[in-house]
Design a protein around this motif. Structure first.
Motif, mmCIF file in Angstrom:
data_model
loop_
_atom_site.group_PDB
_atom_site.id
_atom_site.type_symbol
_atom_site.label_atom_id
_atom_site.label_comp_id
_atom_site.label_asym_id
_atom_site.label_seq_id
_atom_site.Cartn_x
_atom_site.Cartn_y
_atom_site.Cartn_z
ATOM 1 N N GLU A 1 -8.214 -1.167 1.760
ATOM 2 C CA GLU A 1 -7.539 0.102 1.476
ATOM 3 C C GLU A 1 -6.544 -0.058 0.319
ATOM 4 O O GLU A 1 -6.379 0.855 -0.495
ATOM 5 C CB GLU A 1 -6.844 0.622 2.734
ATOM 6 N N ASP B 1 -8.549 -0.001 -2.823
ATOM 7 C CA ASP B 1 -8.996 1.355 -3.116
ATOM 8 C C ASP B 1 -7.854 2.179 -3.728
ATOM 9 O O ASP B 1 -8.049 2.884 -4.716
ATOM 10 C CB ASP B 1 -9.499 2.020 -1.835
ATOM 11 N N ARG C 1 -15.102 2.072 8.195
ATOM 12 C CA ARG C 1 -14.114 2.445 7.185
ATOM 13 C C ARG C 1 -14.329 1.654 5.891
ATOM 14 O O ARG C 1 -14.230 2.200 4.785
ATOM 15 C CB ARG C 1 -12.701 2.198 7.736
ATOM 16 N N LEU D 1 -15.077 2.966 2.137
ATOM 17 C CA LEU D 1 -14.211 2.600 1.013
ATOM 18 C C LEU D 1 -14.995 1.890 -0.089
ATOM 19 O O LEU D 1 -14.679 2.044 -1.276
ATOM 20 C CB LEU D 1 -13.064 1.711 1.506
ATOM 21 N N TYR E 1 0.834 -1.205 0.000
ATOM 22 C CA TYR E 1 0.000 0.000 0.000
ATOM 23 C C TYR E 1 0.872 1.259 0.000
ATOM 24 O O TYR E 1 0.645 2.200 -0.773
ATOM 25 C CB TYR E 1 -0.911 -0.026 1.231
#
Length: 315
Positions: free
Chosen positions: A132, A135, A172, A176, A84
């Motif tokens: 995440e 995303d 969260r 997302l 990430y």
């Protein structure tokens, strides 16, 4: 200062102490992550190949384990976070194109999505890190649309997705999910029917015992509006809106029935009326979110190309 404090040794004092310790640990963790983030960017500038190869090794180590539940959540999350963070140092717009000479990032994202790790390991921080990651690297799904189904399975069908038992992680992930729908709406349009059906099981105006809180539902209603508009399913959108309106009317009727009884009006609203008033406020929020999703999608359509609708992505 200026307020009462819990007596020393009491349960209240213990809770305060634990909260302070937890807050300090979280602050230290955030500071350490910031330092690691900065260090990683510096090392990547000096030797990008070294950093990418090390990241590939970390991803391979956790995704190739034949007993996913035995993998420490910190190790698995760390590997995913490593990848990430690399997104800060690379050009995302060309990263996943098939003609890209180097396919390391495509291989790493693919390894995560295909691994047993995200299906059999239920650590909340790991699953948040994976969502995440998806995303940040949403362009992977633009160039590799076969994996959109895997992404939706992770978000909508897994117990670690939008119904994650951890409240902070769940909120969260719901946010997302909406962001991913916004970025991938044209490519998710062919999946509108299964997405609608999956959300229908958890997304009702009433409190049906679902773990979703009103803020989570608002995010999902906005995502649903975005998707239904992108797939020209405005009839479905009307159906969803009518369900919210019907529930709002039930709440209004409940308050009216309570206030129309004989006798003097109570000085304090009863719990039922308070609950109904809160339900009305929540429903207004849901309708606003749904409209925002529909309106945002309609606004992005090209005014000079009325024939160009949000159709399924070309094969």
């Amino acid at each position: 200062p200026g307020g009462s404090s819990a007596p020393e040794g009491s349960v209240g004092a213990s809770l305060v102490d634990n909260a302070a310790v937890s807050s300090n640990i979280e602050d230290r963790n955030l500071e350490q992550r910031k330092q690691l983030h900065n260090a990683l960017r510096l090392v990547y500038r000096r030797d990008a190949a070294l950093v990418v190869n090390h990241c590939m090794y970390a991803i391979q180590t956790v995704t190739s384990n034949n007993d996913p539940p035995s993998v420490l959540e910190g190790d698995a999350e760390g590997a995913v976070r490593f990848l990430y963070e690399l997104g800060e140092s690379v050009r995302l717009d060309t990263l996943f194109r098939p003609q890209q000479p180097s396919q390391e990032f495509t291989q790493m994202v693919t390894a995560i999505l295909e691994s047993r790790l995200i299906r059999e390991h239920h650590g909340p921080l790991l699953h948040l890190a994976v969502v995440e990651l998806c995303d940040r690297y949403y362009l992977f799904f633009v160039h590799h649309r076969d994996y959109i189904g895997t992404l939706l399975e992770l978000l909508l069908q897994s117990p670690d997705g939008i119904v994650n038992p951890n409240g902070r992680v769940r909120s969260r992930i719901c946010y997302l999910f909406g962001h991913l729908v916004q970025n991938l709406k044209a490519h998710m349009a062919p999946y509108a029917e299964p997405i609608f059906n999956a959300l229908a099981n958890v997304l009702t105006p009433a409190d049906s015992g679902s773990a979703l809180v009103p803020a989570d539902k608002a995010d999902l209603y906005e995502a649903l509006g975005t998707l239904l508009a992108a797939s020209n399913e405005l009839g479905r959108c009307q159906q969803v809106l009518q369900g919210i309106i019907d529930y709002t009317q039930m709440a209004v009727d409940s308050i009216s029935a309570g206030s129309s009884g004989g006798g003097a009006r109570p000085a304090t609203p009863n719990a039922a009326n308070e609950g109904a008033a809160q339900a009305i406020a929540d429903c207004i929020s849901y309708m606003t979110s749904l409209a925002k999703g529909v309106g945002g999608t309609e606004a992005t359509r090209m005014p000079d190309s009325p024939q160009q609708g949000p159709t399924a992505a070309p094969a």
